[in-house]
Scaffold this motif. Sequence first.
Motif, PDB file in Angstrom:
ATOM      1  N   PRO A 135       0.813  -1.232   0.000  1.00  0.00           N
ATOM      2  CA  PRO A 135       0.000   0.000   0.000  1.00  0.00           C
ATOM      3  C   PRO A 135       0.838   1.271   0.000  1.00  0.00           C
ATOM      4  CG  PRO A 135      -0.900  -1.590   1.544  1.00  0.00           C
ATOM      5  CD  PRO A 135       0.420  -2.134   1.105  1.00  0.00           C
ATOM      6  N   VAL A 136       1.969   1.255   0.721  1.00  0.00           N
ATOM      7  CA  VAL A 136       2.842   2.435   0.749  1.00  0.00           C
ATOM      8  C   VAL A 136       3.416   2.695  -0.638  1.00  0.00           C
ATOM      9  CG1 VAL A 136       5.009   3.360   1.653  1.00  0.00           C
ATOM     10  CG2 VAL A 136       3.404   2.222   3.192  1.00  0.00           C
ATOM     11  N   LEU A 137       3.879   1.634  -1.303  1.00  0.00           N
ATOM     12  CA  LEU A 137       4.448   1.807  -2.636  1.00  0.00           C
ATOM     13  C   LEU A 137       3.389   2.294  -3.621  1.00  0.00           C
ATOM     14  CD1 LEU A 137       6.853   1.545  -4.503  1.00  0.00           C
ATOM     15  CD2 LEU A 137       6.280  -0.855  -4.835  1.00  0.00           C
ATOM     16  N   GLU A 138       2.179   1.759  -3.524  1.00  0.00           N
ATOM     17  CA  GLU A 138       1.117   2.201  -4.425  1.00  0.00           C
ATOM     18  C   GLU A 138       0.744   3.660  -4.180  1.00  0.00           C
ATOM     19  OE1 GLU A 138      -2.055  -0.506  -3.841  1.00  0.00           O
ATOM     20  OE2 GLU A 138      -1.187  -2.097  -5.096  1.00  0.00           O
ATOM     21  N   SER A 139       0.692   4.073  -2.921  1.00  0.00           N
ATOM     22  CA  SER A 139       0.363   5.471  -2.630  1.00  0.00           C
ATOM     23  C   SER A 139       1.472   6.406  -3.079  1.00  0.00           C
ATOM     24  CB  SER A 139       0.099   5.641  -1.132  1.00  0.00           C
ATOM     25  OG  SER A 139       1.254   5.292  -0.372  1.00  0.00           O
ATOM     26  N   LEU A 140       2.726   5.996  -2.897  1.00  0.00           N
ATOM     27  CA  LEU A 140       3.848   6.815  -3.373  1.00  0.00           C
ATOM     28  C   LEU A 140       3.831   6.934  -4.896  1.00  0.00           C
ATOM     29  CD1 LEU A 140       6.760   5.532  -1.088  1.00  0.00           C
ATOM     30  CD2 LEU A 140       5.652   7.764  -0.986  1.00  0.00           C
ATOM     31  N   THR A 141       3.493   5.829  -5.562  1.00  0.00           N
ATOM     32  CA  THR A 141       3.394   5.870  -7.025  1.00  0.00           C
ATOM     33  C   THR A 141       2.283   6.816  -7.470  1.00  0.00           C
ATOM     34  OG1 THR A 141       4.188   3.583  -7.125  1.00  0.00           O
ATOM     35  CG2 THR A 141       3.124   4.469  -9.089  1.00  0.00           C
ATOM     36  N   GLY A 193      17.711   0.070 -18.388  1.00  0.00           N
ATOM     37  CA  GLY A 193      16.789  -1.034 -18.626  1.00  0.00           C
ATOM     38  C   GLY A 193      15.692  -1.089 -17.583  1.00  0.00           C
ATOM     39  N   HIS A 194      15.167  -2.280 -17.334  1.00  0.00           N
ATOM     40  CA  HIS A 194      14.057  -2.473 -16.406  1.00  0.00           C
ATOM     41  C   HIS A 194      14.566  -2.491 -14.972  1.00  0.00           C
ATOM     42  CE1 HIS A 194      12.428  -4.025 -20.211  1.00  0.00           C
ATOM     43  NE2 HIS A 194      11.250  -3.659 -19.731  1.00  0.00           N
ATOM     44  N   HIS A 195      13.937  -1.697 -14.135  1.00  0.00           N
ATOM     45  CA  HIS A 195      14.259  -1.646 -12.712  1.00  0.00           C
ATOM     46  C   HIS A 195      13.025  -2.106 -11.929  1.00  0.00           C
ATOM     47  CE1 HIS A 195      15.957  -0.337  -8.935  1.00  0.00           C
ATOM     48  NE2 HIS A 195      14.880   0.387  -8.689  1.00  0.00           N
ATOM     49  N   VAL A 196      13.219  -3.054 -11.018  1.00  0.00           N
ATOM     50  CA  VAL A 196      12.118  -3.643 -10.265  1.00  0.00           C
ATOM     51  C   VAL A 196      12.126  -3.108  -8.844  1.00  0.00           C
ATOM     52  CG1 VAL A 196      11.091  -5.787  -9.428  1.00  0.00           C
ATOM     53  CG2 VAL A 196      12.171  -5.719 -11.672  1.00  0.00           C
ATOM     54  N   ILE A 197      10.972  -2.658  -8.368  1.00  0.00           N
ATOM     55  CA  ILE A 197      10.792  -2.202  -6.993  1.00  0.00           C
ATOM     56  C   ILE A 197       9.953  -3.242  -6.271  1.00  0.00           C
ATOM     57  CG2 ILE A 197       9.966  -0.342  -5.505  1.00  0.00           C
ATOM     58  CD1 ILE A 197      10.217   1.526  -7.886  1.00  0.00           C
ATOM     59  N   SER A 198      10.508  -3.833  -5.205  1.00  0.00           N
ATOM     60  CA  SER A 198       9.830  -4.896  -4.484  1.00  0.00           C
ATOM     61  C   SER A 198       9.272  -4.372  -3.169  1.00  0.00           C
ATOM     62  CB  SER A 198      10.792  -6.062  -4.207  1.00  0.00           C
ATOM     63  OG  SER A 198      11.328  -6.561  -5.403  1.00  0.00           O
ATOM     64  N   THR A 199       8.310  -5.102  -2.624  1.00  0.00           N
ATOM     65  CA  THR A 199       7.672  -4.718  -1.368  1.00  0.00           C
ATOM     66  C   THR A 199       7.659  -5.893  -0.408  1.00  0.00           C
ATOM     67  OG1 THR A 199       5.501  -5.307  -2.217  1.00  0.00           O
ATOM     68  CG2 THR A 199       6.212  -3.042  -2.530  1.00  0.00           C
ATOM     69  N   TYR A 238       4.885  -9.427  -1.980  1.00  0.00           N
ATOM     70  CA  TYR A 238       6.056  -9.521  -2.835  1.00  0.00           C
ATOM     71  C   TYR A 238       5.716  -9.282  -4.293  1.00  0.00           C
ATOM     72  CZ  TYR A 238       7.965 -11.601   1.350  1.00  0.00           C
ATOM     73  OH  TYR A 238       8.345 -11.815   2.631  1.00  0.00           O
ATOM     74  N   GLN A 239       4.904  -8.287  -4.527  1.00  0.00           N
ATOM     75  CA  GLN A 239       4.594  -7.897  -5.895  1.00  0.00           C
ATOM     76  C   GLN A 239       5.589  -6.836  -6.342  1.00  0.00           C
ATOM     77  OE1 GLN A 239       0.529  -6.748  -6.186  1.00  0.00           O
ATOM     78  NE2 GLN A 239      -0.231  -8.605  -5.216  1.00  0.00           N
ATOM     79  N   ASN A 240       5.927  -6.872  -7.607  1.00  0.00           N
ATOM     80  CA  ASN A 240       6.933  -5.962  -8.131  1.00  0.00           C
ATOM     81  C   ASN A 240       6.309  -4.881  -8.990  1.00  0.00           C
ATOM     82  OD1 ASN A 240       8.949  -7.528  -6.972  1.00  0.00           O
ATOM     83  ND2 ASN A 240       9.116  -8.827  -8.769  1.00  0.00           N
ATOM     84  N   MET A 241       6.910  -3.699  -8.957  1.00  0.00           N
ATOM     85  CA  MET A 241       6.543  -2.615  -9.853  1.00  0.00           C
ATOM     86  C   MET A 241       7.756  -2.288 -10.714  1.00  0.00           C
ATOM     87  SD  MET A 241       4.132  -0.005  -7.717  1.00  0.00           S
ATOM     88  CE  MET A 241       2.528  -0.531  -7.108  1.00  0.00           C
ATOM     89  N   ASN A 242       7.555  -2.231 -11.999  1.00  0.00           N
ATOM     90  CA  ASN A 242       8.652  -2.020 -12.935  1.00  0.00           C
ATOM     91  C   ASN A 242       8.691  -0.582 -13.411  1.00  0.00           C
ATOM     92  OD1 ASN A 242       9.399  -4.765 -12.892  1.00  0.00           O
ATOM     93  ND2 ASN A 242       7.796  -5.239 -14.366  1.00  0.00           N
ATOM     94  N   MET A 243       9.879  -0.095 -13.681  1.00  0.00           N
ATOM     95  CA  MET A 243      10.082   1.187 -14.312  1.00  0.00           C
ATOM     96  C   MET A 243      11.374   1.107 -15.104  1.00  0.00           C
ATOM     97  SD  MET A 243      11.398   3.679 -11.214  1.00  0.00           S
ATOM     98  CE  MET A 243      11.673   5.016 -12.380  1.00  0.00           C
ATOM     99  N   PRO A 267       8.434   8.157   6.337  1.00  0.00           N
ATOM    100  CA  PRO A 267       8.148   9.607   6.324  1.00  0.00           C
ATOM    101  C   PRO A 267       9.000  10.368   5.314  1.00  0.00           C
ATOM    102  CG  PRO A 267       8.342   8.807   8.574  1.00  0.00           C
ATOM    103  CD  PRO A 267       8.789   7.696   7.687  1.00  0.00           C
ATOM    104  N   GLN A 268      10.271   9.977   5.207  1.00  0.00           N
ATOM    105  CA  GLN A 268      11.142  10.646   4.243  1.00  0.00           C
ATOM    106  C   GLN A 268      10.672  10.414   2.818  1.00  0.00           C
ATOM    107  OE1 GLN A 268      13.262   8.593   2.187  1.00  0.00           O
ATOM    108  NE2 GLN A 268      14.086  10.311   1.046  1.00  0.00           N
ATOM    109  N   LEU A 269      10.229   9.185   2.509  1.00  0.00           N
ATOM    110  CA  LEU A 269       9.767   8.893   1.156  1.00  0.00           C
ATOM    111  C   LEU A 269       8.537   9.725   0.797  1.00  0.00           C
ATOM    112  CD1 LEU A 269      10.197   5.013   0.925  1.00  0.00           C
ATOM    113  CD2 LEU A 269      11.519   6.757  -0.268  1.00  0.00           C
ATOM    114  N   TYR A 270       7.606   9.845   1.729  1.00  0.00           N
ATOM    115  CA  TYR A 270       6.419  10.656   1.459  1.00  0.00           C
ATOM    116  C   TYR A 270       6.796  12.132   1.288  1.00  0.00           C
ATOM    117  CZ  TYR A 270       2.843   7.092   2.146  1.00  0.00           C
ATOM    118  OH  TYR A 270       2.018   6.005   1.987  1.00  0.00           O
TER     119      TYR A 270
END
Length: 527
Positions: free
Chosen positions: A237-243, A400-406, A410-415, A490-493
Motif C-alpha cells: 500500500p505504501v508503494l502504491e500510494s507513493l506511485t 533497462g528495467h528496474h524492479v521495486i519490491s515490497t 512480494y509484488q513488483n513494480m517495474n520502471m 516519512p522521508q519517502l512521502y
Amino acid sequence: MPTLLLTTLVLCLAGSVLPYEDVETIQSCMQNLDEGLEQGSPQYNWDRLNQLEQALARSKPGKEGCHFQTNLVEAHVYSVTADSFKGLNLSSSAAKNKGRSKAKPKHAIRFPVELMQGIRAREEHKLICIYIHSPCIFLDEQNSSVLNNHILGAFLQNRTVTGLRHPVEIQFWHNMVLDASNATCVFWVPGAGAGRAGSWSREGCKTQHREGTVVCLCSHLTYFAVLMIQAENLSQPVLESLTYISTVGCSISAAATFCTLLLCCFFRRRLKDTTTRIHMNLLAALFLLNGSFLLSKPLASSTGGLCQAAAALLHGSLLCSLAWMGAEAFHLYLLIVKVYNIYIQHYLLKLCLFAWGEWLPRASAGTSAPAEPHTASARPPGLPTLVVMAVLIFRGETYGHHVISTTDGYQNMNMCWLTSRLAHFVTFCYTGLILLFNTLMLAAVVVMLRRIKRQKGQARRDWATVLGLTCLLGTTWGLAFFSFGVLLVPQLYLFTILNSLQGLFICLWYITTYRRSRSSSDSSTSR
C-alpha cells in the motif's frame, strides 16, 4: 501445438539414447509437472516432482547425456564416474529455443572436480539437473519471491553431497539493480516449515553480485534460487500510494512548467534578461524530468529498446535538472554576494555547456551588463548529455528495467531506470555534490544578507526570496540521504510530495516575482 512439436523434438533427440519406454515415462512426468505448475496447485506438484526425479534416476544416458524440456521445466541427466569426471559446465537452453542463439542463457551451473571425490573410480552415478521456471512449488510461510521465478536443482543419484571445499557455482542472469541488500542466494530445505513443504536457507551459500549476474557459491547440492529481500517497512500500500502521489505531482508540475515556459515566451522582453533565461532552462529540464518519469512506468512493459531509451532520457533529464539547480545557486551568489565586477565572457553559454547542451544567446552575468549578440550555430552537447551518450554507446545495458519490491505480497513494480550499482552510486555522488554546492552558496548569501542593516524591510524580502528559491532548487533533494531506519517511510512521502511538485512551486514563485516586478515598474512610471 507448440507443446506437441516440442515433445516430438525431445522424443527424437532422446530416442537414440534411451529406450522408448524411459523417454515416454520421463516426458509424461514432465508434462504432468508442467501442467501442475501452470495450474498453480502446489499440493500435487511435489509428488509430480518426486516422480520426475525417480524417472530420471532410472534412465541410462549416453556419453552426451539426456536432455528434456517443456514450457516450465528443463531436465538434464549425465552418467559420470570418478576417474573420468573433469568437472561440468551446464547452462540453460531457454535462450536458444526462443531463436536467440546469441543471447545469454538465463542460468548456468558449474560443477567442480571435487564433486566425485570419495567415490570408487569406476562406480557410475547419475548427475541430475532440473530447472524449474515457476515458484509455486517452493513456497515458504512468507510466500517469498525468487529472482525471475527461476529454481535450479542438482543432485547425485543415491548420494548426498555436502561440505565441498570447491563450491558448486550457480549463475543467475538478470536485468535489474541487485546487491546484497535486496538479493541473496538460498537453497531449499524440505519440510522445515510448519504446515509448509519447506523453507529457504542461506547456510553454506555465498553470494556474489556482478554486472547483470548473481553468482551463488554453495558447498552442497539441492535446489537453489536467489531470494529477493524486501525493503524494510515498505509495504505494497505504501508503494502504491507513493506511485500515485508521484504520478499526480509530476503531471501537475509538467503542466505548470509548460505553462510557465509559454508565459515567458509570450513576454519576449523578459527573455533578454540572463536570470530569466536561466530560469527557463531549469523549467525546461524539469519538464523533461517529469515527462520522462511519467513515461517510464508504461514503457517498462514494452520492448527493451524503448525502455532503454526511456531510462536514458530520465537519467539525462535528472542530471540536467540537478545541474541547472547548481547554476541557479551560482548565479544567485553572483547577484547577491559579488554584485560588482562579475562580468564573465560567454557566461550563459558556459552554463549551458555545463548543465544542458542547449545553445542560447550569449549573455554576461549581472543586471547591468548588456547581453551579447545572438550567434546561430550547432548545439554542442553539455556534460550530462555527454555522460548519457557515453553510457549508451559503451555500456548500453546500464539502462533497462528496474524492479521495486515490497514486503507484503512480494509484488513488483517495474520502471525504466538504471540497472547498474556503479551508475547508481555515481548519480548519488553527483547529486550530493550539487546539493553541497547549493548549501554553501546559500550560506554565503545568508551571511551577506545579515550584513545589510539599513534597509531591513528590503533585506527581509530578499531573504525570503533567496531561501524560497534555493530550497526549491535543491534543498528538498537532500531528503534522499535520509532513507534509513524509522525515517524511511516519512522521508519517502516528504521527498515524493516536495520534489514531484517542484515544477508547480517554481511556477508559483515565478508568477509572484513577475507580478511584484510589474507592480514596481508601474508605480515608478506613475511617479
